[in-house]
Design a protein around this motif. Structure first.
Motif, short mmCIF file in Angstrom:
data_model
loop_
_atom_site.label_atom_id
_atom_site.label_comp_id
_atom_site.label_asym_id
_atom_site.label_seq_id
_atom_site.Cartn_x
_atom_site.Cartn_y
_atom_site.Cartn_z
N LEU A 306 -52.85 -18.01 -31.50
CA LEU A 306 -53.22 -18.90 -30.39
C LEU A 306 -54.70 -19.23 -30.39
CD1 LEU A 306 -51.10 -17.51 -27.40
CD2 LEU A 306 -50.64 -19.49 -28.84
N ALA A 312 -52.16 -23.08 -33.48
CA ALA A 312 -51.61 -23.27 -32.13
C ALA A 312 -51.00 -24.66 -31.99
CB ALA A 312 -52.69 -23.04 -31.09
N SER A 315 -47.72 -24.87 -33.83
CA SER A 315 -46.70 -24.08 -33.12
C SER A 315 -46.10 -24.88 -31.98
CB SER A 315 -47.32 -22.77 -32.60
OG SER A 315 -47.84 -21.99 -33.64
#
Length: 641
Positions: A306, A312, A315
């Motif tokens: 993250l 991130a 994702s």
């Protein structure tokens, strides 16, 4: 005061009992009787029990005889299918004959071990669309289906166990239609459950037990009955299994398989909606981009993912692509059962990914495991004691036994992990004569533990003379695949004895070859540290490269360590050290498996003698004769015929 069950059990282990009458060369072992008494009293007095029984105690009979004679409904859970089948096919029938009692017994496996007649029937109806090899296996399975009595895929010998047909014909929760199924009366999974419900003793494995208990992973409510007693053999595995089942995981394989299935459904069932296939293809591209980036980054902690903007973004792009696909599929619900099922799976998966990506639970570790060709996202609770207290309810007696539960002569660590502080705790040492049967050597002049070339040379320089002194007959156990590969490469051509290296073949195949060759050397990592039984002269030397501490970068360890620090505890002493002690005991346990065995254990890690915490390891190991002189250990090896 001893119960009636205890008195009966003690008699059966005596010189006038069933074992003395039926077991060739039977001799009474007090530790075995002590364990049988402890199990009997736990059942009769209705209390929980944690019991470590050292190698050679004979713990299998010590818990099976009380279970059979108790009149209670008992579930016996094992850590492996091999032990599960040994209990059901060998030990239990033998004891029933010896004791001259009739106790109905049952073997129960997870539903994906049983043939589903409905799935097989559907595949047979569409057989013409498959490739020739697939059809050949399908026809063999169909022929076997008319002959088998229990539908256990493990007994299917005409088709290779890795055949791509097998996953398509076994029972699954998702495809089970329960009482609506036309095969309900003859369903193999249902019949296995009925046998279990009618049995007094049911043998399962840990994964099935927890899947059923926690996930209700069936189409018939629970598979397992509500037993009076549950006995966990190989109980040292239970804490990690609890962490797995109280947590959750998502595999990139699972996502890939589902998306490809949806594309297939579009081409065969809902051809009028090209948008479904387009969005599924877009999600597959997003999955591939995310997959490649994650492997490039080699990150094991999701919180670090993250913190990386690129990772991130990829994702969340993947999660959104799945959500968009699920949204479009809602307009086609009700048109086809398979499509409805795929939508439910996709919707659940997208939600799980969102929850995982948001990373909100401070009491859990969010880890990333990179497999050979897949990624596993795992959410693991850092403390399962509270959940276990609810799981291990007071209406059942819970008995936990293993050869490796204690740390520094205490079972408190295991009891605390599972919230079993009130359980009775007993340690029964091995009856073997370790001071005369085995030598424990930590050679002098060992360098600092690490992954450098110096460490590889150090391992090889000890292994070669040890292998020669033992005439092969050696296990070399490693804590990492990297070190295993480097040492295996360095040993090639430098010893006359055959080398068997993990990865060359299956675990069972390598073990069979080791036994057949008689003078071989086997190199393995964690899977060979436990559940391996090589008795007699075939194994004389076990070499362990270093103390098996968990990596400080492990996401679950870091989360548990941070939690320990918040409670004012030292993470090393409360988490890392106990885990390493139990793991080392498993590896050491490979050496002496019988009262006539002799051998040498060599540990190439001087921290066990140079650091204060080393005493905790030494106190937890069998009382072998100890030496720092490698030549003395080699001389002992040479004297073993």
């Amino acid at each position: 005061m001893s119960s009636r069950l205890t008195k009966t059990v003690v008699h059966e282990f005596s010189g006038q009992g069933a074992l003395a009458k039926h077991v060739h060369n039977y001799h009474h072992r007090q530790s075995q009787t002590d364990m049988a008494v402890a199990v009997s009293e736990a059942i009769s007095q209705q209390h929980n029990l944690i019991l470590e029984a050292g190698t050679g105690v004979g713990k299998t009979f010590a818990y099976l005889i009380p279970a059979l004679l108790s009149g209670k409904q008992v579930v016996i859970s094992t850590g492996s299918k091999n032990l599960q089948e040994q209990l059901f096919l060998k030990d239990l029938p033998a004891l029933l004959a010896m004791l001259s009692v009739y106790v109905p017994i049952a073997l129960l496996k997870g539903r994906n071990n049983y043939l589903c007649q409905l799935r097989l029937e559907k595949l047979m109806q569409n057989a013409s669309q498959f490739a020739d090899d697939y059809i050949d296996d399908l026809l063999k399975i169909n022929q076997w289906a008319h002959l088998t009595k229990d539908g256990d895929i493990g007994n299917l010998t005409s088709v290779a166990e890795h055949s791509e047909v097998i996953p398509s014909v076994v029972s699954t929760k998702e495809t089970c239609t329960g009482k609506q199924c036309q095969h309900y009366d003859v369903c193999f999974t249902r019949k296995a459950r009925v046998r279990a419900m009618d049995a007094k003793v049911v043998v399962v494995n840990h994964h099935l037990f927890f899947a059923d208990r926690l996930l209700k992973d069936t189409g018939f409510a629970e598979l397992l009955p509500d037993p009076d007693v549950v006995i966990f053999d190989e109980a040292h595995l239970v804490p990690d299994i609890c962490i797995n089942y109280f947590g959750s995981h998502i595999s990139s394989r699972e996502i890939d398989s589902l998306l490809n299935n949806i594309i297939k459904l579009h081409k065969t069932v809902i051809r009028d909606s090209i948008q479904i296939e387009q969005l599924a293809q877009r999600a597959l591209i997003g999955l591939s981009d995310w997959h490649n980036a994650m492997f490039d980054a080699q990150v094991s902690d999701w919180r670090k993912v993250l913190a990386n903007k690129h990772l991130a973004n990829l994702s969340w792009t993947l999660q959104q692509a799945l959500a968009d696909l699920a949204n479009v599929m809602t307009y086609h619900l009700g048109r086809d059962d398979q499509l409805d099922l795929a939508f439910e799976q996709l919707h659940e998966l997208a939600q799980k990914l969102q929850d995982y990506f948001e990373c909100k639970d401070m009491q859990s570790a969010y880890s990333v495991e990179l497999g050979a060709r897949f990624i596993m996202l795992r959410l693991s609770p850092i403390n399962v004691a509270k959940q276990c207290q609810q799981l291990f309810d007071a209406n059942t007696q819970w008995i936990f036994t293993s050869a490796t539960l204690q740390v520094n002569r205490s079972l408190a660590h295991f009891a605390t992990e599972l919230g079993l502080g009130s359980a009775k705790q007993i340690i029964l040492d091995s009856p073997f004569d370790y001071p005369n049967q085995a030598i424990f050597c930590v050679p002098r002049h060992l360098g600092k533990v690490g992954q450098s070339q110096h460490s590889v040379k150090q391992v090889v320089d000890v292994c070669i003379p040890a292998i020669n002194a033992a005439q092969g007959r050696t296990f070399i156990l490693f804590t990492s695949h990297q070190m295993l590969e480097q040492v295996a490469s360095s040993l090639l051509g430098r010893t006359a004895y055959p080398l068997l290296v993990q990865g060359q073949a299956s675990k069972q195949s390598l073990l069979n070859k080791f036994r057949q060759l008689g003078h071989a050397v086997l190199l393995g990592t964690s899977s060979f540290w436990e559940g391996v039984d090589v008795r007699g002269k075939l194994l004389s030397c076990v070499i362990i490269d270093k103390l098996p501490f968990v990596s400080p970068d492990d996401a679950l360890y870091k989360a548990r360590a941070a939690n320990a620090e918040r409670q004012g505890m030292d993470p090393f002493n409360h988490i890392s050290l106990p885990q390493a002690v139990i793991s080392l005991k498993q590896g050491v346990g490979r050496l002496i498996r019988d009262e006539k065995d002799r051998g040498v254990l060599i540990l190439l890690d001087n921290r066990i003698v140079n650091r204060a915490y080393g005493q905790a390891f030494i106190n937890s190991l069998p009382p072998m004769k100890r030496t720092r002189d490698l030549d003395s250990a080699l001389q002992f090896l040479k004297q073993i015929p």
